[in-house]
Design a protein around this motif. Structure first.
Motif, PDB file in Angstrom:
ATOM      1  N   ASP A 193      19.631   8.369  62.187  1.00  0.00           N
ATOM      2  CA  ASP A 193      19.571   9.718  61.621  1.00  0.00           C
ATOM      3  C   ASP A 193      18.122  10.153  61.420  1.00  0.00           C
ATOM      4  N   LEU A 194      17.270   9.230  60.958  1.00  0.00           N
ATOM      5  CA  LEU A 194      15.860   9.564  60.724  1.00  0.00           C
ATOM      6  C   LEU A 194      15.152   9.879  62.040  1.00  0.00           C
ATOM      7  N   ILE A 195      15.457   9.106  63.117  1.00  0.00           N
ATOM      8  CA  ILE A 195      14.847   9.376  64.420  1.00  0.00           C
ATOM      9  C   ILE A 195      15.271  10.756  64.907  1.00  0.00           C
ATOM     10  N   GLY A 196      16.538  11.084  64.688  1.00  0.00           N
ATOM     11  CA  GLY A 196      17.011  12.408  65.094  1.00  0.00           C
ATOM     12  C   GLY A 196      16.313  13.515  64.333  1.00  0.00           C
ATOM     13  N   ARG A 197      16.098  13.341  62.999  1.00  0.00           N
ATOM     14  CA  ARG A 197      15.419  14.365  62.211  1.00  0.00           C
ATOM     15  C   ARG A 197      13.947  14.487  62.616  1.00  0.00           C
ATOM     16  N   ALA A 198      13.364  13.384  63.147  1.00  0.00           N
ATOM     17  CA  ALA A 198      11.970  13.407  63.572  1.00  0.00           C
ATOM     18  C   ALA A 198      11.816  13.935  65.004  1.00  0.00           C
ATOM     19  N   GLY A 199      12.893  14.411  65.648  1.00  0.00           N
ATOM     20  CA  GLY A 199      12.804  15.022  66.985  1.00  0.00           C
ATOM     21  C   GLY A 199      12.955  14.055  68.123  1.00  0.00           C
ATOM     22  N   GLY A 200      13.221  12.750  67.829  1.00  0.00           N
ATOM     23  CA  GLY A 200      13.380  11.764  68.866  1.00  0.00           C
ATOM     24  C   GLY A 200      12.075  11.104  69.251  1.00  0.00           C
ATOM     25  N   LEU A 201      12.179  10.182  70.211  1.00  0.00           N
ATOM     26  CA  LEU A 201      11.023   9.399  70.644  1.00  0.00           C
ATOM     27  C   LEU A 201      10.245  10.122  71.725  1.00  0.00           C
ATOM     28  N   THR A 202       8.949   9.812  71.801  1.00  0.00           N
ATOM     29  CA  THR A 202       8.125  10.347  72.879  1.00  0.00           C
ATOM     30  C   THR A 202       8.283   9.475  74.115  1.00  0.00           C
ATOM     31  N   ALA A 203       7.705   9.940  75.230  1.00  0.00           N
ATOM     32  CA  ALA A 203       7.844   9.213  76.494  1.00  0.00           C
ATOM     33  C   ALA A 203       7.086   7.897  76.486  1.00  0.00           C
ATOM     34  N   SER A 204       6.011   7.808  75.656  1.00  0.00           N
ATOM     35  CA  SER A 204       5.197   6.586  75.660  1.00  0.00           C
ATOM     36  C   SER A 204       5.590   5.615  74.558  1.00  0.00           C
ATOM     37  N   ALA A 205       6.738   5.824  73.926  1.00  0.00           N
ATOM     38  CA  ALA A 205       7.141   4.961  72.803  1.00  0.00           C
ATOM     39  C   ALA A 205       7.552   3.582  73.306  1.00  0.00           C
ATOM     40  N   ASP A 206       7.131   2.549  72.539  1.00  0.00           N
ATOM     41  CA  ASP A 206       7.546   1.165  72.826  1.00  0.00           C
ATOM     42  C   ASP A 206       8.730   0.870  71.920  1.00  0.00           C
ATOM     43  N   VAL A 207       9.923   1.011  72.448  1.00  0.00           N
ATOM     44  CA  VAL A 207      11.133   0.859  71.640  1.00  0.00           C
ATOM     45  C   VAL A 207      11.284  -0.577  71.170  1.00  0.00           C
ATOM     46  N   ASP A 208      10.981  -1.535  72.020  1.00  0.00           N
ATOM     47  CA  ASP A 208      11.132  -2.940  71.638  1.00  0.00           C
ATOM     48  C   ASP A 208      10.148  -3.343  70.527  1.00  0.00           C
ATOM     49  N   GLY A 209       8.998  -2.668  70.457  1.00  0.00           N
ATOM     50  CA  GLY A 209       7.998  -3.031  69.452  1.00  0.00           C
ATOM     51  C   GLY A 209       8.114  -2.273  68.152  1.00  0.00           C
ATOM     52  N   SER A 210       9.134  -1.461  68.004  1.00  0.00           N
ATOM     53  CA  SER A 210       9.296  -0.676  66.766  1.00  0.00           C
ATOM     54  C   SER A 210       9.633  -1.595  65.597  1.00  0.00           C
ATOM     55  N   SER A 211       9.155  -1.204  64.424  1.00  0.00           N
ATOM     56  CA  SER A 211       9.351  -2.046  63.238  1.00  0.00           C
ATOM     57  C   SER A 211       9.679  -1.176  62.023  1.00  0.00           C
TER      58      SER A 211
END
Length: 856
Positions: A647-665
């Motif tokens: 829900d928080l990612i959705g409120r923040a507009g989603g991820l950018t193209a250069s986001a490292d999804v595996d490295g998120s913390s």
């Protein structure tokens, strides 16, 4: 040429250094002589150490500490000053006793005092009187030697020696007795050779002459001739000059006036002999008096008389000076002017007595024939305010010993002081003959006069009566018995006040005590906790309501509920034989939200505990933060209790193209890791509890090396953002909490290698590299590396360690942005001989036991 120049230079340097040493030596010698001049050593042969007070011993040791003297040096100095050996031993014991008492009272050890006595001290300064650790080694400098000599010549016993009355008059730096040479010429001044007479003639004739008196005693008046003026006073010389001028046609008295004054004053030589500090011949101004001469000679010595000083002129005694006339009365009738070749002789004193104790000027006093004890008291300035004046003790000399005599007040004017008398004026007793005391719950406690027939009720009236809080059930009297022991007498305060009981007559030093009701019980208090601005304990007051206590606690907080307040009260009749017996009474109270007065407000009792709760559903805003590769990074307020990461990612507009999804913390300050309750309201208590637990963990997980650090707490929660975004709402999609920080980094390209490797560094990530490859890129394992304990910290906060399979290490997979950490091996302690012997003995015993069992 160079060698000659170098030799000359060396000789000049040696001469310069030796000159400095000589100057320094002269300076220290002068300093020692100055100390001798100011502190003339006293003879201690007549001092009885037993008579010295503790204050005098303390003052002696204080002076020794200031001078830098040890106890041993003090005792040696006393022996050098003439103190008998038996008295030196008594002084040693007095000093030792004072040290022990002082250390016991202050609670300090001897090391805090440079003069303290220590049994283990190698100097043994208070044990060996003749031992002087003074031996100067070759390393001692000239300064050290002179400094030791200077310390040895400082007299620390000057306060113990009784002072001679009048001695300070001639040894005081601020009192010089120098004659004032600018005063008008005294009419009785005797003119003599080397004087200069200024003769001024004015009127019809104007002449100014400055004429010197010749060795024959003549002056040569211009145009007149010689005139003998030697031996004449100024007044007589003026008359002779006027007469001679008139005989030589000067119209003296007929329009012409003559004035004669003294110009340059001649010097005279005076001989000072006898018992003076510095006898000799002194050159003084002709205006000098006896006091001027005595001051120049240092005054009478310790054996000199202050009361029968003789002035001898032309082989006969022309005057006897009594210094006491000046000291006691300010009378200088015998302080006459001196003439050339006068002799001042100071004889030895005849009778000298000592007066100590409660008098204004304790000292040694010289007594002339016909004077009495009353005169000695007058010399001493009289009694102090605390003196016992009815009797003076006299220590007299009787043949080969002393004896004590009591002189009563009526005999002071009749007692004739004898040689060596020592008068002792004692202090009045610290007790009252007519005092009673009342303490406690009365308006004016304190001491009162014991009048004839005074009773307890009358004393209470004198003390302005009982206070309102007085306990009237029982009072007490502490009475001093005839043998100075005490007894307690109890009485009923109520009966004494109402005259229904026996009123007790008081005696000297009775102490009446009437207690307060507050002294007989603990202080009543009430407590309030929960949703108030200032929770805590407060003093109880009668008829206090719950609303009153809330106001004293600063009122409600924003989320407080006024409709459900609990009051817990102590139980005094709980049945200990019943398991479920009641241990507290709990009442539920409703209070007006505006704290208005009302009949329904609950009345508190001592030791009640009031608990104020929060409103149902009251919540404060909770803030989370999104960082990194999202469209709108920043702070967000949690809208729902079950709001999740997706829900928080959705409120923040989603991820950018250069986001490292595996490295998120997800960073969460989860204090529960340390066993601390995160819901605590008292932030100070929470911080203290965290700090204490951190310290305990640091002690528990302390590493063996100074360079290694231990990760005490991992604030990162390992999340798989890729799975969360693919399947929102699953168990991996965590519910957000206040203070969470979600970080989505850019694509990672390096791997960090730290710990026990040869060259810790950051290595570029390559998909084909293994764990060992990255370690080799950092130089490989160090000799002390614990390979089986290596682990990997992934960018999302998760940690994976190395697994063992048989004898092989199965290292975890490395991802971009990971950190490899290789710990250090624990230090191994070698097996001691005792451990080997114990192990061998145990093994042999086990083998013997096995063989024995097998045979059976």
């Amino acid at each position: 040429m160079f060698r000659v120049f170098n030799s000359v230079l060396n000789n000049l340097m040696k001469f310069f250094k030796s000159g400095i040493l000589v100057l320094f030596f002269i300076f220290n010698v002068l300093a020692i002589q100055a100390v001798h001049a100011q502190n003339i050593p006293q003879n201690l042969s007549n001092i009885n150490v037993t008579d010295l007070s503790d204050a005098q011993i303390a003052q002696l040791l204080q002076q020794a500490q200031t001078a830098g003297l040890t106890d041993n040096q003090v005792l040696q100095q006393a022996q050098n000053r003439g103190l008998p050996l038996d008295q030196v031993q008594i002084l040693q014991k007095r000093i030792s006793d004072y040290r022990k008492a002082n250390n016991k009272n202050s609670g300090n050890n001897n090391n805090n005092n440079p003069n303290s006595t220590n049994e283990n001290d190698t100097t043994q300064q208070s044990r060996k009187l003749n031992y002087k650790p003074d031996t100067t080694s070759e390393k001692d400098t000239t300064f050290d030697v002179l400094n030791n000599k200077l310390k040895k010549n400082i007299d620390v016993f000057n306060t113990l020696q009784p002072k001679i009355f009048g001695a300070n008059l001639f040894r005081n730096k601020n009192l010089t007795f120098e004659p004032n040479l600018k005063l008008a010429t005294p009419v009785n001044y005797i003119v003599g050779p080397d004087d200069q007479l200024n003769i001024s003639i004015y009127g019809n004739s104007i002449v100014n002459w400055k004429l010197s008196v010749s060795p024959e005693g003549n002056i040569n008046i211009p145009g007149v001739g010689l005139l003998n003026v030697s031996g004449k006073t100024i007044e007589q010389a003026t008359a002779s000059i006027k007469s001679r001028l008139a005989a030589n046609n000067y119209a003296v008295g007929k329009g012409t006036n003559v004035q004669v004054s003294l110009g340059n004053i001649r010097s005279i030589k005076v001989i000072i002999a006898g018992e003076v500090v510095k006898p000799g011949t002194y050159t003084l101004p002709s205006l000098a008096t006896v006091f001027n001469a005595l001051y120049s000679a240092g005054g009478p010595s310790d054996n000199g008389s202050f009361r029968q000083i003789e002035i001898i002129r032309n082989n006969r005694v022309i005057r006897r000076l009594d210094v006491y006339d000046f000291l006691v009365k300010g009378d200088q009738k015998d302080n006459i002017g001196l003439q050339d070749q006068d002799i001042i002789r100071v004889p030895t004193y005849r009778i000298r007595v000592e007066m100590i104790g409660e008098i204004k000027t304790p000292a040694l006093f010289e007594v002339l024939p016909g004077e009495t004890l009353q005169d000695v008291l007058k010399f001493a300035g009289g009694f102090t305010d605390q003196a016992y004046t009815a009797l003076i003790k006299v220590s007299q000399i009787s043949d080969q010993q002393r004896r004590i005599t009591d002189v009563i007040e009526n005999d002071y004017k009749n007692y004739i002081p004898l040689r060596g008398d020592k008068f002792i004026v004692e202090r009045i007793l610290n007790r009252y003959e007519n005092r009673v005391t009342i303490n406690g719950a009365v308006f004016r406690p304190g001491h009162y006069e014991l009048q004839k027939g005074l009773t307890v009720s009358q004393l209470i009236k004198k003390a302005a009566g009982l206070k309102e809080d007085a306990f009237t059930g029982r009072g007490s009297i502490i009475r001093l018995k005839a043998d100075n022991s005490t007894e307690q007498i109890s009485f009923s305060v109520q009966d004494v006040i109402n005259n229904t009981g026996t009123d007790i007559a008081l005696q000297r030093e009775d102490v009446v005590t009437i207690s307060s009701i507050f002294d007989l019980r603990g202080q009543y208090r009430v407590s309030i906790k929960g949703e108030v601005r200032k929770p805590g304990e407060f003093v109880y007051a009668d008829s206090m309501k719950v609303a009153d206590l809330i106001i004293r606690a600063g009122g409600f907080t924003e989320g407080a509920s006024a409709k459900r307040i609990e009051v817990s009260r102590r139980v005094f009749d709980s049945d200990p034989s019943v398991k479920n017996s009641q241990v507290a009474q709990v009442y539920s109270v409703n209070v007006d939200a505006n704290l208005k007065t009302g009949e329904g407000n609950f009345t508190l009792k001592p030791f009640d505990i009031v608990s104020v709760y929060s409103l149902p559903g009251y919540e404060t805003q909770k803030i989370v933060k999104v960082e990194g590769e999202v469209i709108y990074p920043g702070y967000y307020t949690i809208q729902k209790k079950n709001e999740k990461i997706s829900d928080l990612i959705g409120r923040a507009g989603g991820l950018t193209a250069s986001a490292d999804v595996d490295g998120s913390s997800l960073k969460r300050d989860n204090s529960a890791v340390l066993g601390v309750d995160r819901n605590k309201v008292d932030t100070a208590a929470l911080l203290k509890e965290r700090t204490d637990r951190m310290k305990r963990l640091q002690r528990s997980f302390k590493d063996s090396t100074k360079n290694d650090t231990v990760q005490l707490r991992n604030n990162y929660v390992g999340i798989d953002l890729k799975k969360i975004m693919e399947k929102p709402g699953t168990n991996e999609d965590l519910i957000l909490e206040n203070g969470d920080v979600l970080r989505v980094p850019k694509q990672q390209q390096i791997v960090r290698v730290n710990g026990e490797v040869l060259y810790p560094s950051a290595v570029v990530y390559e998909s084909g590299k293994s764990f060992r490859d990255y370690v080799l890129n950092a130089g490989g394992f160090s000799p002390s590396a614990l390979r089986g304990g290596a682990y990997v910290v992934y960018p999302n906060g998760t940690v994976k360690g190395t697994r063992k399979f048989l004898f092989f290490n199965n290292h975890p997979k490395v991802k971009p942005g990971s950190e490899i950490f290789v710990p250090k091996k624990a230090d191994r302690k070698g097996t001691s001989l005792q451990e080997i012997l114990g192990f061998t003995t145990g093994l042999v015993s086990l083998i013997v036991l096995f063989i024995t069992v097998k045979k059976l």
